[in-house]
Design an enzyme around this catalytic site. Structure first.
Site, PDB file in Angstrom:
ATOM      1  NE  ARG A  53      60.701 -29.134 -33.175  1.00  0.00           N
ATOM      2  CZ  ARG A  53      61.502 -28.067 -33.121  1.00  0.00           C
ATOM      3  NH1 ARG A  53      61.007 -26.850 -33.226  1.00  0.00           N
ATOM      4  NH2 ARG A  53      62.799 -28.212 -32.962  1.00  0.00           N
ATOM      5  CG  HIS A 108      65.565 -30.152 -28.844  1.00  0.00           C
ATOM      6  ND1 HIS A 108      65.519 -30.865 -30.034  1.00  0.00           N
ATOM      7  CD2 HIS A 108      65.651 -28.836 -29.204  1.00  0.00           C
ATOM      8  CE1 HIS A 108      65.580 -30.025 -31.049  1.00  0.00           C
ATOM      9  NE2 HIS A 108      65.660 -28.795 -30.567  1.00  0.00           N
ATOM     10  CD  GLN A 120      69.995 -27.127 -30.200  1.00  0.00           C
ATOM     11  OE1 GLN A 120      69.179 -26.909 -31.072  1.00  0.00           O
ATOM     12  NE2 GLN A 120      71.208 -26.601 -30.220  1.00  0.00           N
ATOM     13  CG  ASP A 168      65.598 -23.057 -24.481  1.00  0.00           C
ATOM     14  OD1 ASP A 168      65.389 -22.288 -25.453  1.00  0.00           O
ATOM     15  OD2 ASP A 168      64.984 -24.132 -24.336  1.00  0.00           O
ATOM     16  CB  CYS A 197      68.777 -24.568 -28.322  1.00  0.00           C
ATOM     17  SG  CYS A 197      67.344 -23.889 -27.456  1.00  0.00           S
ATOM     18  NE  ARG A 249      69.745 -29.470 -34.183  1.00  0.00           N
ATOM     19  CZ  ARG A 249      68.428 -29.275 -33.990  1.00  0.00           C
ATOM     20  NH1 ARG A 249      68.014 -28.167 -33.419  1.00  0.00           N
ATOM     21  NH2 ARG A 249      67.549 -30.189 -34.328  1.00  0.00           N
TER      22      ARG A 249
HETATM   23  N1   CP Z   1      66.922 -25.141 -31.774  1.00  0.00           N
HETATM   24  C1   CP Z   1      65.867 -25.590 -32.478  1.00  0.00           C
HETATM   25  O1   CP Z   1      65.422 -26.742 -32.372  1.00  0.00           O
HETATM   26  O2   CP Z   1      65.341 -24.656 -33.326  1.00  0.00           O
HETATM   27  P1   CP Z   1      64.012 -24.798 -34.164  1.00  0.00           P
HETATM   28  O3   CP Z   1      62.845 -24.742 -33.215  1.00  0.00           O
HETATM   29  O4   CP Z   1      64.049 -23.604 -35.091  1.00  0.00           O
HETATM   30  O5   CP Z   1      64.023 -26.101 -34.926  1.00  0.00           O
HETATM   31  N1  NVA Z   2      62.654 -25.140 -25.059  1.00  0.00           N
HETATM   32  C1  NVA Z   2      62.300 -24.613 -26.358  1.00  0.00           C
HETATM   33  C2  NVA Z   2      63.286 -25.047 -27.384  1.00  0.00           C
HETATM   34  C3  NVA Z   2      63.062 -24.527 -28.778  1.00  0.00           C
HETATM   35  C4  NVA Z   2      64.037 -25.062 -29.766  1.00  0.00           C
HETATM   36  C5  NVA Z   2      60.893 -25.032 -26.708  1.00  0.00           C
HETATM   37  O1  NVA Z   2      60.549 -26.200 -26.485  1.00  0.00           O
HETATM   38  O2  NVA Z   2      60.136 -24.204 -27.190  1.00  0.00           O
END
Ligand code: CP
Ligand code: NVA
Length: 304
Positions: free
Chosen positions: A101, A128, A131, A221, A262, A290
């Protein structure tokens, strides 16, 4: 070359469908033991915070008999200037997969080019994919089938939007993306998704009410993603005010429609408590899924 999951369109429609079905099978048999990762490790590098992704992958690696090694940006020599390519070669010699990530998609692509193990995008600024697999699973559980269903994304165009558009296109769903003109989804991602050959329609609009009308699913989101400049927050709150998912907006969707997010949610901003906690809301099913999809993703990529 190992198969990577950097974005949903790295998968064929058949692979995506197989992932969803395998995830449902994992959920139905929680005690199912697997030796896939016995004696092996999966290295996980997170340079942004995470609750769901981190805990689901760590648990999934453990369930598959392996050791999850979780690293933050200050724990690898990568943070002190070791190149992405050298890091990828070293980790490939010791681990069976790399879960990452971070911010730039180009960094994850560079890692994948140098790696000889599968690389899994656990969220970048652009995508993502993990997700979106869990989201399709959740819709499949709720509706039985995906083809022909309509998902409407409401809010700021972002990584989650992009992965949803690709996933819906591959699954033969219709997808509507309602964002302000100043915060659009990537035109390139939308154009590529239209080329994926799915039977559904992709509509991009500023008209949130028309987009939600008759939808099977309303998805939103955060208005400010982890990779967005924090100084944009006030302006985004102003521009996105009309894009909040409220009960009045949900009432325009089908009576059977579900609300999705999400998570993490910013209650009172992109969604009201009333909607997030309503009977239509499947947000915690998405979160739980997840875990099941992390198991299926590891099985597909490591077991190849
Ligand atoms: N939805 C999601 O990816 O959550 P986190 O940022 O908690 O991993
Ligand atoms: N769009 C959000 C998703 C978090 C899971 C971000 O990137 O912060």
């Amino acid at each position: 070359m190992p198969k990577h999951l950097l974005r949903v369109s790295d998968l064929s429609a058949a692979e995506l469908s197989r992932l969803v079905e395998a995830s449902i099978a994992f959920k139905a048999a929680p005690g199912r033991a697997s030796e896939l990762l016995r004696g092996s490790s999966v290295t996980m590098y997170f340079s942004k915070p995470s609750t769901r992704t981190r805990i689901s992958f760590q648990t999934a690696v453990h369930r598959l008999g392996g050791l999850p090694i979780l690293c933050g940006p200050n724990e690898l020599q990568l943070g002190r200037g070791e190149t992405i390519e050298d890091s990828a070669r070293v980790i490939s010699r010791m681990s069976r997969a790399f879960v990452i990530r971070t911010f730039a998609d180009s960094d994850v692509e560079a890692f994948a080019r140098a790696a000889t193990i599968p690389v899994i995008n656990a969220l970048t600024d652009g995508h993502h994919p993990c997700q979106a697999v869990a989201d399709l699973m959740t819709l499949r559980e709720r509706f039985g089938s995906l083809e022909g269903r309509t998902l409407t994304y409401v809010g700021a165009g972002n990584n989650v939007t992009h992965s949803l558009v690709e996933a819906c296109a591959l699954a033969g769903m219709n997808v509507r993306v309602a964002t302000p003109s100043s915060l659009p989804a990537s035109a390139e991602v939308i154009a590529q998704a239209k080329g994926l050959g799915g039977s559904g329609e992709i509509v991009v609009t500023n008209d949130v009410r028309a987009a939600v009308a008759g939808s099977d699913c309303v998805y939103t989101d955060t208005w400010l993603s982890m990779g967005d400049p924090p100084e944009e927050r006030e302006e985004r709150l102003r521009v996105l005010d009309a894009y909040r998912v409220t009960s009045a907006l949900m009432a325009l969707a089908k009576p059977t429609a579900v609300f999705m997010h999400c998570l993490p949610a910013h209650r009172g901003e992109e969604v009201t408590d009333e909607v997030a906690d309503s009977r239509a809301s499947v947000i915690f099913d998405q979160a739980e899924n997840r875990l099941h999809t992390s198991l299926a993703i590891l099985e597909l990529l490591v077991g190849q």
